[in-house]
Motif scaffolding. Structure first.
Motif, PDB file in Angstrom:
ATOM      1  N   VAL A  92      -1.956   0.260 -19.243  1.00 51.05           N
ATOM      2  CA  VAL A  92      -2.844  -0.564 -20.055  1.00 51.05           C
ATOM      3  C   VAL A  92      -2.415  -2.025 -19.944  1.00 51.05           C
ATOM      4  N   PRO A  93      -3.379  -2.954 -20.001  1.00 52.63           N
ATOM      5  CA  PRO A  93      -3.039  -4.358 -19.763  1.00 52.63           C
ATOM      6  C   PRO A  93      -2.585  -5.133 -20.984  1.00 52.63           C
ATOM      7  N   ASP A  94      -2.576  -4.509 -22.150  1.00 44.62           N
ATOM      8  CA  ASP A  94      -2.275  -5.261 -23.360  1.00 44.62           C
ATOM      9  C   ASP A  94      -0.781  -5.564 -23.475  1.00 44.62           C
ATOM     10  N   PRO A  95      -0.460  -6.803 -23.819  1.00 40.86           N
ATOM     11  CA  PRO A  95       0.941  -7.176 -24.036  1.00 40.86           C
ATOM     12  C   PRO A  95       1.471  -6.555 -25.320  1.00 40.86           C
ATOM     13  N   PRO A  96       2.778  -6.602 -25.537  1.00 44.04           N
ATOM     14  CA  PRO A  96       3.397  -5.886 -26.662  1.00 44.04           C
ATOM     15  C   PRO A  96       2.917  -6.292 -28.054  1.00 44.04           C
ATOM     16  N   ASN A  97       2.377  -7.514 -28.220  1.00 42.53           N
ATOM     17  CA  ASN A  97       2.079  -7.989 -29.566  1.00 42.53           C
ATOM     18  C   ASN A  97       0.690  -7.608 -30.070  1.00 42.53           C
ATOM     19  N   VAL A  98      -0.149  -6.977 -29.255  1.00 45.08           N
ATOM     20  CA  VAL A  98      -1.490  -6.647 -29.722  1.00 45.08           C
ATOM     21  C   VAL A  98      -1.457  -5.386 -30.578  1.00 45.08           C
ATOM     22  N   LEU A  99      -2.442  -5.280 -31.487  1.00 45.18           N
ATOM     23  CA  LEU A  99      -2.482  -4.153 -32.413  1.00 45.18           C
ATOM     24  C   LEU A  99      -2.792  -2.848 -31.700  1.00 45.18           C
ATOM     25  N   THR A 100      -3.790  -2.885 -30.811  1.00 53.49           N
ATOM     26  CA  THR A 100      -4.183  -1.706 -30.047  1.00 53.49           C
ATOM     27  C   THR A 100      -4.827  -2.173 -28.760  1.00 53.49           C
ATOM     28  N   SER A 101      -4.961  -1.283 -27.807  1.00 59.96           N
ATOM     29  CA  SER A 101      -5.559  -1.657 -26.527  1.00 59.96           C
ATOM     30  C   SER A 101      -6.976  -2.158 -26.750  1.00 59.96           C
ATOM     31  N   ASN A 102      -7.299  -3.324 -26.205  1.00 59.99           N
ATOM     32  CA  ASN A 102      -8.600  -3.924 -26.497  1.00 59.99           C
ATOM     33  C   ASN A 102      -9.301  -4.498 -25.273  1.00 59.99           C
ATOM     34  N   ALA A 103      -8.848  -4.151 -24.087  1.00 63.68           N
ATOM     35  CA  ALA A 103      -9.490  -4.599 -22.852  1.00 63.68           C
ATOM     36  C   ALA A 103      -8.964  -3.756 -21.709  1.00 63.68           C
ATOM     37  N   GLY A 104      -9.730  -3.760 -20.620  1.00 60.42           N
ATOM     38  CA  GLY A 104      -9.294  -3.040 -19.428  1.00 60.42           C
ATOM     39  C   GLY A 104      -8.700  -3.988 -18.402  1.00 60.42           C
ATOM     40  N   TRP A 105      -8.099  -3.415 -17.366  1.00 63.43           N
ATOM     41  CA  TRP A 105      -7.541  -4.212 -16.271  1.00 63.43           C
ATOM     42  C   TRP A 105      -8.655  -4.848 -15.449  1.00 63.43           C
ATOM     43  N   ASP A 106      -8.412  -6.051 -15.004  1.00 59.37           N
ATOM     44  CA  ASP A 106      -9.244  -6.647 -13.959  1.00 59.37           C
ATOM     45  C   ASP A 106      -8.595  -6.240 -12.646  1.00 59.37           C
ATOM     46  N   THR A 107      -9.132  -5.224 -12.025  1.00 62.63           N
ATOM     47  CA  THR A 107      -8.496  -4.642 -10.840  1.00 62.63           C
ATOM     48  C   THR A 107      -8.614  -5.524  -9.604  1.00 62.63           C
ATOM     49  N   ILE A 108      -9.411  -6.568  -9.705  1.00 62.13           N
ATOM     50  CA  ILE A 108      -9.576  -7.493  -8.576  1.00 62.13           C
ATOM     51  C   ILE A 108      -8.615  -8.670  -8.711  1.00 62.13           C
ATOM     52  N   LYS A 109      -8.651  -9.339  -9.860  1.00 61.19           N
ATOM     53  CA  LYS A 109      -7.792 -10.509 -10.058  1.00 61.19           C
ATOM     54  C   LYS A 109      -6.316 -10.128 -10.158  1.00 61.19           C
ATOM     55  N   ARG A 110      -6.047  -8.912 -10.633  1.00 59.92           N
ATOM     56  CA  ARG A 110      -4.650  -8.508 -10.843  1.00 59.92           C
ATOM     57  C   ARG A 110      -4.184  -7.459  -9.832  1.00 59.92           C
ATOM     58  N   ALA A 111      -4.876  -7.422  -8.709  1.00 61.24           N
ATOM     59  CA  ALA A 111      -4.561  -6.418  -7.692  1.00 61.24           C
ATOM     60  C   ALA A 111      -3.142  -6.561  -7.152  1.00 61.24           C
ATOM     61  N   GLU A 112      -2.705  -7.785  -6.907  1.00 58.69           N
ATOM     62  CA  GLU A 112      -1.359  -7.990  -6.345  1.00 58.69           C
ATOM     63  C   GLU A 112      -0.278  -7.526  -7.318  1.00 58.69           C
ATOM     64  N   GLU A 113      -0.560  -7.626  -8.600  1.00 59.48           N
ATOM     65  CA  GLU A 113       0.383  -7.170  -9.625  1.00 59.48           C
ATOM     66  C   GLU A 113       0.384  -5.651  -9.732  1.00 59.48           C
ATOM     67  N   LEU A 114      -0.798  -5.055  -9.674  1.00 67.93           N
ATOM     68  CA  LEU A 114      -0.930  -3.624  -9.930  1.00 67.93           C
ATOM     69  C   LEU A 114      -0.552  -2.744  -8.750  1.00 67.93           C
ATOM     70  N   LYS A 115      -0.898  -3.163  -7.548  1.00 69.86           N
ATOM     71  CA  LYS A 115      -0.716  -2.286  -6.383  1.00 69.86           C
ATOM     72  C   LYS A 115       0.726  -1.806  -6.231  1.00 69.86           C
ATOM     73  N   PRO A 116       1.735  -2.673  -6.248  1.00 68.57           N
ATOM     74  CA  PRO A 116       3.101  -2.162  -6.084  1.00 68.57           C
ATOM     75  C   PRO A 116       3.566  -1.277  -7.244  1.00 68.57           C
ATOM     76  N   LEU A 117       3.065  -1.544  -8.450  1.00 70.65           N
ATOM     77  CA  LEU A 117       3.427  -0.717  -9.596  1.00 70.65           C
ATOM     78  C   LEU A 117       2.847   0.689  -9.455  1.00 70.65           C
ATOM     79  N   ILE A 118       1.588   0.757  -9.052  1.00 70.55           N
ATOM     80  CA  ILE A 118       0.950   2.058  -8.851  1.00 70.55           C
ATOM     81  C   ILE A 118       1.662   2.828  -7.750  1.00 70.55           C
ATOM     82  N   ASP A 119       1.988   2.143  -6.669  1.00 67.20           N
ATOM     83  CA  ASP A 119       2.706   2.801  -5.571  1.00 67.20           C
ATOM     84  C   ASP A 119       4.058   3.340  -6.046  1.00 67.20           C
TER      85      ASP A 119
END
Length: 238
Positions: A92-119
């Motif tokens: 989930v993309p929410d940082p630690p300070n949010v109350l609950t998950s309130n948005a989804g990942w932008d899989t295009i803009k954050r692809a470089e961040e997500l790809k190695p983590l998923i792998d």
């Protein structure tokens, strides 16, 4: 049939309000499975405001169905995954300070961040699901990342459902159809309840799993946990 994973965060919230171990999170997880839950979901946030790190390790010893751990993929979360090796990790993309998950990942803009983590998570032998909003281009971006599943963020569906179920489901059905065509598994969660759940799975019959916590625990205050889980399982039949 779509599988029901019971999110027990709220049980831990009640326990933490008074300290001690009442209600017992581990026992509730075991009972939920005994009552028919097909999975247990937790979200161990860094501030431990509900599920604690200790809970994660304690639950790993007893969960006999599917163990799903949600969280923001920071260093702490990745270490937990590596230690515990749950069946599924939901990012989930929410940082630690949010109350609950309130948005989804932008899989295009954050692809470089997500790809190695998923792998990295897949190399641990863990199925990966990422939390996304119902947009076709986001689903296509998820496919490019190599994730096993997407979890459709259903708050917008739940909010709009009372006014018009048909309008509420439209974007979700289109996004789910694209995921299905691309061979990505589909989960769903956030604000699903006994009123809106059946319409969702009837309209999108290839949803693999729903994760439900807040509404289910609220219903259990009136109906009891065993009866409530059976009511949700009944809504998942199509």
């Amino acid at each position: 049939m779509t599988r029901l994973s019971v999110n027990i965060n709220k049980v831990a919230t009640i326990r933490n309000a008074r300290g001690g171990n009442n209600p017992n999170v581990v026992q509730v997880a075991m009972d939920a499975e005994r009552f028919g839950a097909q999975g247990i979901t937790i979200h161990p946030r860094p501030d431990e405001r509900h599920i604690t790190t200790k809970d994660v390790y304690d639950l790993k010893k007893v969960v006999s169905t599917e163990f799903n751990i949600e969280g923001f993929p920071d260093e702490r979360f990745m270490e937990i995954l590596n230690d515990v090796r749950p069946d599924q990790a939901t990012l989930v993309p929410d940082p630690p300070n949010v109350l609950t998950s309130n948005a989804g990942w932008d899989t295009i803009k954050r692809a470089e961040e997500l790809k190695p983590l998923i792998d990295q998570i897949k190399q641990m032998g863990i199925r990966v699901s990422i939390f996304v909003e119902p947009e076709v281009d986001i689903i296509e971006g998820a496919k490019a990342l190599g994730t096993d599943r997407v979890e459709l963020y259903t708050e917008m569906y739940a909010t709009a459902y009372k006014e018009s179920p048909e309008k509420a489901i439209k974007n979700y059905a289109e996004a789910a159809q694209k995921a299905h065509e691309l061979g990505i598994g589909i989960n769903a969660g956030h604000d699903l309840d006994l009123e809106n759940l059946n319409y969702l799975v009837k309209t999108i019959p290839y949803i693999d799993e729903v994760s439900i916590g807040h509404a289910l625990i609220c219903d259990a205050l009136y109906y009891g946990l065993e009866n409530t889980i059976q009511l949700y399982l009944r809504e998942l039949k199509i």
